[in-house]
Design a protein around this motif. Sequence first.
Motif, short mmCIF file in Angstrom:
data_model
loop_
_atom_site.label_atom_id
_atom_site.label_comp_id
_atom_site.label_asym_id
_atom_site.label_seq_id
_atom_site.Cartn_x
_atom_site.Cartn_y
_atom_site.Cartn_z
N TRP A 127 0.86 -1.18 0.00
CA TRP A 127 0.00 0.00 0.00
C TRP A 127 0.90 1.23 0.00
CZ3 TRP A 127 0.05 3.04 4.61
CH2 TRP A 127 0.69 2.44 5.70
N VAL A 128 0.35 2.36 -0.39
CA VAL A 128 1.15 3.59 -0.40
C VAL A 128 0.51 4.61 0.51
CG1 VAL A 128 2.16 3.26 -2.69
CG2 VAL A 128 0.00 4.46 -2.48
N ARG A 129 1.38 5.41 1.11
CA ARG A 129 0.90 6.47 1.98
C ARG A 129 1.06 7.79 1.23
NH1 ARG A 129 1.44 6.52 7.60
NH2 ARG A 129 2.99 4.88 7.46
N VAL A 130 0.05 8.63 1.31
CA VAL A 130 0.15 9.95 0.70
C VAL A 130 -0.02 10.98 1.80
CG1 VAL A 130 -0.96 11.57 -0.89
CG2 VAL A 130 -0.59 9.22 -1.60
N GLU A 131 0.89 11.93 1.83
CA GLU A 131 0.80 13.01 2.83
C GLU A 131 -0.12 14.10 2.30
OE1 GLU A 131 1.67 13.63 5.91
OE2 GLU A 131 2.63 11.68 6.13
N VAL A 132 -1.10 14.43 3.07
CA VAL A 132 -1.98 15.55 2.71
C VAL A 132 -2.10 16.41 3.97
CG1 VAL A 132 -3.29 14.01 1.16
CG2 VAL A 132 -4.24 14.60 3.38
N PRO A 133 -2.44 17.69 3.84
CA PRO A 133 -2.63 18.49 5.05
C PRO A 133 -3.67 17.82 5.96
CG PRO A 133 -2.65 19.89 3.11
CD PRO A 133 -2.67 18.46 2.61
N ARG A 134 -3.33 17.68 7.23
CA ARG A 134 -4.23 16.94 8.14
C ARG A 134 -5.27 17.88 8.72
NH1 ARG A 134 -0.27 12.36 10.78
NH2 ARG A 134 0.95 12.12 8.89
N LEU A 135 -6.48 17.59 8.43
CA LEU A 135 -7.59 18.44 8.87
C LEU A 135 -8.48 17.63 9.79
CD1 LEU A 135 -8.35 20.05 5.41
CD2 LEU A 135 -7.22 21.13 7.35
N GLU A 136 -8.63 18.13 10.99
CA GLU A 136 -9.43 17.37 11.97
C GLU A 136 -10.90 17.77 11.81
OE1 GLU A 136 -7.63 17.19 15.75
OE2 GLU A 136 -9.00 15.62 16.43
N VAL A 137 -11.49 17.30 10.76
CA VAL A 137 -12.87 17.62 10.42
C VAL A 137 -13.57 16.29 10.19
CG1 VAL A 137 -14.36 18.80 8.75
CG2 VAL A 137 -12.09 19.70 9.23
#
Length: 203
Positions: free
Chosen positions: A154-164
């Motif tokens: 599997w691959v991990r993609v970094e995205v801005p983490r938004l606690e929504v």
Amino acid sequence: MSAAASGERLGVFGGTFDPPHVGHLVTAVNARHELRLDRVLLVVNNRPWQKVGTREISSAEDRLAMVEAAVGDVEGLEASRLEIDRGGVSYTADTLTRLRAEEPGVELSVILGSDAAAGLPTWERVEEVRSLATIVVVERPGSEECRLPDGWSWVRVEVPRLEVSSTDLRARVADGRPLDYLLPPGVIETIERRGLYRERVAT
Ligand code: ATP
Ligand code: MG
């Protein structure tokens, strides 16, 4: 050129989307960019098997209308009614099989937040999902770092983490708290026009 080499690169991002919010959208556009996907489909679950019996879920058509409003004309994002048209309980394995049948050369990626990824081993026909698509995980704040069984790729993609979360947004509507900047304006309008989430329900 082989069919696979010329195939479209398609992201499949499924969800209840009750309602869709900036966490979903930021995930979709950034996964598309990082993985060079041609399109990302936001696939509205007809009946999410994990959530059946837990709470009242808005109708599939209401949720689709919100996802359509959310993606607007953002390039490369599309609302998909594929699982609604299939009816019944929604399984990703069926959705991927269908997309592959429609377009045999397509390269499929399934995009998941880390909370959803943690449940992946329990999914219906998960071996089919694994063989049909690349598993893509984005970390979601408040959920433990993603671990999948040994041997899974599997691959991990970094995205801005938004606690929504949709859960919090439903409570906000019921309480009359602000929605601005957490939901695109078109989604807020759709919620108001359709009178969604006005009654506080146990989540
Ligand atoms: P609910 O609170 O009702 O469960 P939700 O906010 O978790 O709603 P879902 O429709 O359940 O939204 O999630 C669809 C997909 O989007 C899942 O893969 C989930 O992990 C992912 N996701 C939801 N919110 C975020 C977020 N803020 N950041 C990254 N991924 C998210
Ligand atoms: Mg969720």
